[in-house]
Design a protein around this motif. Structure first.
Motif: not given
Lengths: 352, 445
Positions: B237-253
């Protein structure tokens, strides 16, 4: 709980097997008892139950021994050649095989550690008549299976005589059937037979029953696989309680699980001697003639022993031995000392 | 009290919905006809989930649910393994207890039959050993019967049979002291009762315990799949959420999310290590000390049985040879069951050799010397070597049983703290996920 269950299962099996025996008895011409009218009294029935023993290969009954003829127990010049007698004289003492655990017949006394009983006393008398010191007699306690082999000439530890509540039968004379080897028997010195041991009130001096016939509907203890069960076939209303070993019967009797025990009167008398509330009652409903065992190849020694037994009969010694060892344990008058039967010629027994 | 004093409803708020039905108010929960109410609620939800902020809110909710679920699953897995291991340990204690009853009753029988050969001259030490063994067995029976209804039933029957056994042994002794041969029959029936109605139910209970222990450890083993599922759901769940954020924003972390992931991972790794350690320790004890204790018990029961048979054969006077096969069978079991670590093997072999001498004497007709040899307590006699065997195996058994018992009880110790750690880590990760995503959400305001 489980005890009761297994016992009743056993009982069921026992009743089934006994009734099967009773049926077999009907079919057999030698056992006419079951076909007899019901009006026959119990005592008559008991007598009728004892079928005469089948004759051996020489046509003579098992109890027939070798006629002492002119051999006299008191005149040693009349004694025939005998390898056994030579060994006894050479050794200066008798070497005998006896039981060590048949109370009243051959059992070690707990007080003295010495063997005592009818058979032991009989051997003492025989030693005296043979002219050897009875105090020096060497008793060898042997088990049932060793009784015949220890009389063989080439036995590892041979004995001169075996006095071991041993029944005279054709197989043992002939070395056939279950007998590992042939032996000679003396004339019959005690007439044993199957009787019953019942509860006894020592104050009123009355037994609870007087014979096997009065035990109908009662549990009577008997060891599995013994000839004693076969003899119960004539009393189908008696309920057998089967145990592994006859000794267990006294336990069952004392714990109240059996009203009576059936077996040879000699063994039952040994039980009665251990329990003042028990007595052997009734007439024998089987016949177990006891004889002394002697080497099969020594007819001379057999004749000498028979001559000695003749003396012991006529002097009243055998009667005295009964009175000493058996009378207390048994109700009723003492049975007659069996008469000797002769006429056997061992060469006609067809021994191999 | 609170029912009678009704505070006035705040102005503008309906005191109860039923009163203000149909009237129009300014509150957000303004009730209306059911359909319009539902429509306005779904409109709010739709608005809430609309566009990028809405999707972020969805992701946030999913991540929180996944991490909370991981916390629950992980905690349950650790609790399950801990409970199963505890059950295994408790059952092992019961097994050792039942086996101790078995060895005590068979030891008592061996001593009773041997001292029977001495009749009235029985040794006080032997009588004391008999009494002590019986006292221990009856005390342990009472304790062992409390474990379950099956135990209560089976061990109750054992207790009843044991009472009959004791009565017969005393009858045997009393008759024997008077020199009455019926004493031997009482002893034989007592011994037969022990082999037919006391030992088999005890063996059955021991076998049931062994099966229960296996089942408990199998259950403990299965708990690892629950932990694996917790890791899959939580970390997934956490990894999936981060992948989503990476795809939809410029922030990597996203720092809080990454920290949550690492925290949960560390907690799960630690928990998994604690679980594996507990299981392997438990397996070690089970296949080590517990099995050795069981084998020692089996050897002792068989050996005491053989010793009883030796005396009974002599008590049978001349007809003892028929018991030789029973002795042989018991001795083979006694020798084969002895664990390789035992130091009693030599003594047992010496005893078997001295027993052979007794049998030879008895079979050769020298009953008296056979009895003297059988009742001798000299160091190099049959009884001397047997006693040495019995003492050594007793000490080894006590040691193994104590090791098994303490070992199995200790293994679960780190599991509950690990469980709490996983639950806390999961909850912190949930908070971290929510926080991390709400930081992104703020950027939309």
């Amino acid at each position: 709980m489980t005890m009761t269950v297994s016992r009743s299962v056993l009982l069921g099996a026992a009743v089934a097997s006994v009734s099967a025996l009773a049926l077999a008895g009907c079919a057999s011409p030698t056992k006419a008892l079951s076909a007899q009218p019901l009006s026959v009294g119990p005592v008559a029935a008991q007598r009728a139950a004892i079928a005469p023993a089948k004759p051996c290969k020489d046509g003579l009954p098992p109890v027939a021994s070798i006629d002492p003829g002119n051999v006299s127990a008191t005149d040693r010049s009349t004694w025939p050649e005998s390898a056994t007698l030579s060994k006894i004289r050479e050794r200066g003492r008798l070497l005998v095989g006896t039981s060590g655990d048949v109370l009243l017949w051959g059992a070690r006394s707990p007080e003295t550690g010495r063997l005592a009983g009818y058979d032991i006393d009989l051997l003492r008398e025989v030693a005296i008549k043979l002219g050897v010191d009875p105090e020096k007699t060497e008793y060898r306690v042997i088990n049932y299976a060793e009784r015949l082999p220890s009389l063989k000439t080439d036995a590892s530890r041979p004995v001169d005589l075996v006095a071991h509540t041993m029944t005279i039968n054709c197989d043992r004379w002939q070395g056939t059937g279950t007998a590992p080897n042939a032996i000679n028997f003396s004339s019959e010195y005690y007439s044993s037979g199957q009787k019953v041991l019942v509860r006894y009130n020592p104050i009123t001096k009355k037994p609870e029953q007087n014979s096997i016939a009065s035990l109908n509907g009662k549990k009577v203890c008997v060891p599995k696989g013994s000839t004693n069960i076969d003899n119960l076939a004539a009393y189908p209303k008696v309920i057998p309680l089967l145990v592994d070993d006859l000794g267990e019967c006294l336990v069952e009797f004392q714990e109240g699980n059996a009203a009576a025990i059936t077996g040879d009167d000699t063994v039952l008398a040994g039980f009665a001697a251990q329990d003042p509330y028990a007595k052997v009652v009734g007439e024998a409903f089987s016949k177990e003639p006891y004889g002394l065992g002697i080497n099969a190849d020594d007819p001379g020694f057999t004749r000498i022993v028979n001559a000695i037994l003749e003396d012991l009969r006529s002097e009243g010694t055998l009667q005295a031995l009964y009175d000493r060892w058996m009378a207390k344990a048994v109700t009723g008058p003492a049975p007659a000392v069996p008469k000797a039967v002769y006429g056997r010629d061992i060469s006609r027994l067809g021994r191999s | 009290m609170s029912q009678t004093i009704v505070p006035p409803a705040p102005r503008g708020m309906p005191s109860r919905p039923a009163v203000s039905t149909g009237s129009s108010g300014s509150g957000a929960t303004r009730p209306g006809p059911p359909s319009s109410r539902r429509a306005s609620a779904s409109a709010t939800v739709r608005h809430y989930l609309d566009g990028s902020p809405g999707r972020l809110r969805m992701i946030s909710a999913m991540a929180v649910i996944a991490t909370v679920l991981a916390a629950v699953l992980g905690g349950a897995a650790l609790r399950e393994r801990s409970a199963a291991l505890a059950e295994g340990a408790a059952t092992a204690e019961h097994l050792l207890l039942v086996q101790d009853i078995q060895t005590n009753v068979t030891e008592a029988d061996a001593v009773a039959s041997n001292s029977f050969l001495r009749a009235g001259l029985e040794l006080p030490a032997q009588r004391a050993r008999y009494s002590a063994a019986i006292a221990t067995a009856t005390r342990e029976l009472a304790i062992a019967a409390r474990a379950s209804s099956e135990d209560a039933q089976a061990l109750g029957a054992v207790n009843a049979a044991l009472a009959t056994y004791l009565g017969r042994v005393e009858s045997a002794r009393a008759n024997n002291r008077q020199g009455l041969p019926v004493g031997a029959s009482y002893l034989a029936t007592a011994s037969a009762l022990l082999t037919s109605e006391v030992v088999p139910p005890l063996e059955a209970r021991a076998a049931a315990d062994a099966a229960m222990i296996d089942a408990a450890y199998a259950r403990a083993g299965n708990a690892r799949w629950w932990l694996a599922l917790a890791a899959l759901v939580g970390l997934g769940g956490l990894v999936w959420a981060q992948l989503y954020l990476v795809q939809h924003s410029r922030r990597i972390v996203n720092v809080p999310l990454a920290a949550s992931t690492v925290g949960l991972l560390v907690a799960l790794v630690l928990a998994s290590a604690a679980m594996a350690l507990a299981q392997s320790k438990a397996d070690g004890v089970r296949h080590g000390a517990l099995w050795e204790a069981t084998d020692l018990s089996r050897s002792r029961v068989a050996a005491f049985g053989a010793k009883s048979v030796e005396s009974l054969a002599l008590i049978k006077r001349g007809s003892g040879a028929e018991l030789d096969p029973a002795w042989d069978t018991a001795m083979v079991t006694a020798q084969r069951s002895l664990p390789p670590t035992s130091s009693a093997e030599g003594e047992l072999a010496f005893y078997a050799q001295r027993h052979g001498v007794i049998r030879t004497l008895d079979a050769g007709g020298d009953w008296d010397r056979a009895v003297v040899a059988a009742v001798s307590t000299a160091k190099d006699s049959a009884d001397g070597h047997f006693t040495a065997y019995a003492e050594r195996t007793r000490a080894e058994l006590d040691d193994r049983a104590a090791a098994a018992s303490s070992g199995l009880n200790e293994v679960g110790g780190s599991l509950l703290p690990a469980g709490i750690l996983v639950v806390l880590a999961g909850l912190l990760a949930a908070a971290g996920a929510w926080w991390g995503i709400s930081l992104r959400l703020d950027e939309y305001r």
